[in-house]
Design a protein around this motif. Structure first.
Motif, PDB file in Angstrom:
ATOM      1  N   HIS A 103     -11.879   8.056   1.560  1.00 25.83           N
ATOM      2  CA  HIS A 103     -11.634   8.539   0.220  1.00 25.83           C
ATOM      3  C   HIS A 103     -10.157   8.887   0.099  1.00 25.83           C
ATOM      4  O   HIS A 103      -9.578   9.419   1.038  1.00 25.83           O
ATOM      5  N   PRO A 104      -9.523   8.591  -1.021  1.00 21.64           N
ATOM      6  CA  PRO A 104      -8.073   8.808  -1.107  1.00 21.64           C
ATOM      7  C   PRO A 104      -7.634  10.269  -1.097  1.00 21.64           C
ATOM      8  O   PRO A 104      -6.554  10.573  -0.640  1.00 21.64           O
ATOM      9  N   VAL A 105      -8.456  11.166  -1.599  1.00 19.57           N
ATOM     10  CA  VAL A 105      -8.016  12.555  -1.691  1.00 19.57           C
ATOM     11  C   VAL A 105      -8.470  13.328  -0.465  1.00 19.57           C
ATOM     12  O   VAL A 105      -9.617  13.230  -0.052  1.00 19.57           O
ATOM     13  N   ASP A 155      -2.061   3.121  -7.851  1.00 19.57           N
ATOM     14  CA  ASP A 155      -1.693   3.990  -6.728  1.00 19.57           C
ATOM     15  C   ASP A 155      -2.873   4.715  -6.094  1.00 19.57           C
ATOM     16  O   ASP A 155      -2.696   5.733  -5.446  1.00 19.57           O
ATOM     17  N   CYS A 156      -4.071   4.221  -6.300  1.00 23.19           N
ATOM     18  CA  CYS A 156      -5.217   4.834  -5.628  1.00 23.19           C
ATOM     19  C   CYS A 156      -5.361   4.138  -4.274  1.00 23.19           C
ATOM     20  O   CYS A 156      -5.754   2.974  -4.200  1.00 23.19           O
ATOM     21  N   GLU A 157      -4.983   4.849  -3.211  1.00 22.80           N
ATOM     22  CA  GLU A 157      -4.882   4.222  -1.895  1.00 22.80           C
ATOM     23  C   GLU A 157      -5.982   4.697  -0.952  1.00 22.80           C
ATOM     24  O   GLU A 157      -6.162   5.893  -0.752  1.00 22.80           O
ATOM     25  N   HIS A 158      -6.709   3.738  -0.399  1.00 23.07           N
ATOM     26  CA  HIS A 158      -7.779   4.056   0.548  1.00 23.07           C
ATOM     27  C   HIS A 158      -7.424   3.452   1.905  1.00 23.07           C
ATOM     28  O   HIS A 158      -7.106   2.269   1.970  1.00 23.07           O
ATOM     29  N   ILE A 159      -7.526   4.265   2.941  1.00 15.41           N
ATOM     30  CA  ILE A 159      -7.362   3.713   4.290  1.00 15.41           C
ATOM     31  C   ILE A 159      -8.628   2.932   4.637  1.00 15.41           C
ATOM     32  O   ILE A 159      -9.735   3.393   4.378  1.00 15.41           O
ATOM     33  N   LYS A 219     -16.600   1.534  -4.201  1.00 16.01           N
ATOM     34  CA  LYS A 219     -16.762   2.335  -5.410  1.00 16.01           C
ATOM     35  C   LYS A 219     -15.805   3.513  -5.373  1.00 16.01           C
ATOM     36  O   LYS A 219     -15.730   4.223  -4.381  1.00 16.01           O
ATOM     37  N   CYS A 220     -15.074   3.695  -6.468  1.00 16.67           N
ATOM     38  CA  CYS A 220     -14.116   4.791  -6.509  1.00 16.67           C
ATOM     39  C   CYS A 220     -14.056   5.314  -7.939  1.00 16.67           C
ATOM     40  O   CYS A 220     -14.047   4.526  -8.888  1.00 16.67           O
ATOM     41  N   VAL A 221     -14.024   6.643  -8.088  1.00 15.95           N
ATOM     42  CA  VAL A 221     -14.027   7.206  -9.443  1.00 15.95           C
ATOM     43  C   VAL A 221     -12.811   6.792 -10.263  1.00 15.95           C
ATOM     44  O   VAL A 221     -12.886   6.762 -11.484  1.00 15.95           O
ATOM     45  N   SER A 222     -11.697   6.446  -9.598  1.00 18.01           N
ATOM     46  CA  SER A 222     -10.525   6.095 -10.415  1.00 18.01           C
ATOM     47  C   SER A 222     -10.758   4.791 -11.184  1.00 18.01           C
ATOM     48  O   SER A 222     -10.090   4.521 -12.176  1.00 18.01           O
ATOM     49  N   ASP A 223     -11.731   3.972 -10.739  1.00 15.67           N
ATOM     50  CA  ASP A 223     -12.092   2.772 -11.490  1.00 15.67           C
ATOM     51  C   ASP A 223     -12.842   3.121 -12.773  1.00 15.67           C
ATOM     52  O   ASP A 223     -12.903   2.338 -13.707  1.00 15.67           O
ATOM     53  N   CYS A 272      -5.573  -0.777  -2.014  1.00 18.09           N
ATOM     54  CA  CYS A 272      -4.909  -0.086  -3.114  1.00 18.09           C
ATOM     55  C   CYS A 272      -5.371  -0.694  -4.432  1.00 18.09           C
ATOM     56  O   CYS A 272      -5.424  -1.906  -4.580  1.00 18.09           O
ATOM     57  N   HIS A 273      -5.767   0.164  -5.354  1.00 17.65           N
ATOM     58  CA  HIS A 273      -6.181  -0.307  -6.683  1.00 17.65           C
ATOM     59  C   HIS A 273      -5.744   0.719  -7.710  1.00 17.65           C
ATOM     60  O   HIS A 273      -5.269   1.794  -7.356  1.00 17.65           O
ATOM     61  N   GLN A 274      -5.893   0.396  -8.978  1.00 21.41           N
ATOM     62  CA  GLN A 274      -5.452   1.261 -10.075  1.00 21.41           C
ATOM     63  C   GLN A 274      -4.000   1.715  -9.866  1.00 21.41           C
ATOM     64  O   GLN A 274      -3.646   2.852 -10.162  1.00 21.41           O
TER      65      GLN A 274
HETATM   66 ZN    ZN Z   1      -9.678   4.519  -5.406  1.00 22.56          ZN
END
Ligand code: ZN
Ligand code: ZN
Length: 381
Positions: A158-160, A286-290, A190-194, A282-284
């Protein structure tokens, strides 16, 4: 040739952390070359039962030892009651000598003392997820996973980093097949920023657009071993990596030469990767997931064999949902700032409470506030 073969057998680069770079497809090829067709077979196996003498020959021991090993390793040894009867699996016998059961007992006791059943809910959730793919076979044989197919297990973080968590908890573990395209994983993450909806809607909350960010901003990339794999499936997609590559080339920053490629043109078998090494999704913007590939293995006949179920979630983090600050029942759908009617800033509301508090019966705005659509992390639970 021998040198090239060795290159694709994973060896540690950093002990117990990550391997040296390997080519995924070649690694799978080495396995298929060295295993027999019955070892690769995905046919259902009805319990192989060796006779004692056969077992003794296999294990190179006496018939007596073989008989003893067989009884110690049999499934019956896992049953908690002596006579092997079908007992209620919920009841744990007190005199059981099985360590697993005494651990289970302790957990159940501890749970009884807890006021919230959150841990239990998470356990049920994990169990449901594990069992949904296990051993699944497709109705239509054309959806069957091929023998010798590779299964990669990836952890997507998760990015945060939440203050409460220890900061390195993986969000999800996903299994993908070697022949699947990178875009299939991209669509499965799946990511909430989407799901965000941009804009401030206090003047006209009913006009909040239906369009979520995923539909508006379709660009994304994976980064593996010096290559940016950009999602370029749609005409509006942009090469998000071009800025990074430009930045890296503008001065000699010591990163070597980065390349960019199209995500939709590559399968996992095509990749060069280090197992255990942190890469990036990375999507949106700057939403970065390792993203870490933690395991690569051959498909097994007890795995999920329905190709359509992959990418398959095997572990998922349970998020607590944020409730409405007014009713404390429904999940928050709105968040307000500088709200003259609210006790907190930001303050969260469900749809009903938000409209009841902030608008009169004609729908006119009451008081001063800024309103934004809120997407809860628990949406994906
Ligand atoms: Zn994301
Ligand atoms: Zn409410």
């Amino acid at each position: 040739m021998a040198g090239r073969t060795d290159e694709n057998i994973p060896t540690y680069e950093v002990a117990n952390v990550n391997t040296k770079k390997i080519h995924v497809g070649s690694f799978g090829h080495l396995w298929r070359q060295n295993l027999s067709s019955c070892e690769l077979s995905l046919a259902e196996v009805s319990g192989v039962d060796l006779e004692d003498e056969e077992l003794a020959t296999e294990l190179d021991c006496t018939a007596d030892i073989a008989t003893e090993i067989k009884s110690l390793c049999s499934v019956d040894a896992l049953k908690s009651n002596e006579d092997g009867e079908e007992a209620d699996p919920e009841i744990i016998p007190e005199d059981s000598c099985l360590v697993t059961l005494s651990i289970r007992n302790k957990i159940i006791e501890r749970r009884k003392e807890m006021a919230v059943d959150r841990a239990f809910r998470q356990e049920v959730f994990l169990h449901e997820m594990e069992s949904c793919g296990l051993g699944a076979r497709p109705e239509d044989l054309s959806d069957m996973v091929d023998e010798g197919e590779l299964v990669l297990t990836l952890e997507v973080f998760h990015p945060v980093v939440y203050q409460k968590s220890n900061g390195n908890k993986p969000n999800v573990a996903i299994q993908v097949l070697g022949t699947q395209k990178l875009t299939e994983l991209r669509d499965a993450i799946k990511c909430v920023s989407d799901l965000q909806i941009g804009g401030e809607f206090s003047s006209n909350p009913d006009l909040a657009p239906e369009n979520i960010c995923k539909d508006l901003f379709k660009s994304a990339f994976f980064y593996f071993e010096g290559v940016f794999y950009n999602d370029m499936r749609y005409p509006e997609c942009r090469d998000l990596s071009s800025t990074i590559i430009g930045w890296s080339e503008s001065h000699d920053r010591g990163y070597g030469k980065f390349q960019s490629a199209k995500m939709e043109d590559f399968t996992f078998n095509d990749l060069n990767i280090k197992i255990g090494f942190p890469y990036l999704y990375c999507h949106q913007g700057d939403c970065e997931h390792i993203v870490t590939i933690v395991d690569i293995r051959l498909i097994h006949h007890e795995d999920c064999l329905d190709r359509r179920l992959y990418p398959l979630y095997v572990r998922k983090h349970w998020f607590c949902t944020r409730k409405c600050n007014v009713c404390n029942i429904y999940v928050a759908k709105w968040v307000t700032n500088q709200d003259s009617l609210a006790p907190d800033d930001p303050c969260f509301f469900c749809d009903v409470c938000f409209k009841m508090l902030h608008y009169d019966t004609e729908g006119n705005k009451l008081g001063d506030f800024l309103a934004y659509v809120y997407v809860d992390h628990g949406t994906f639970n």
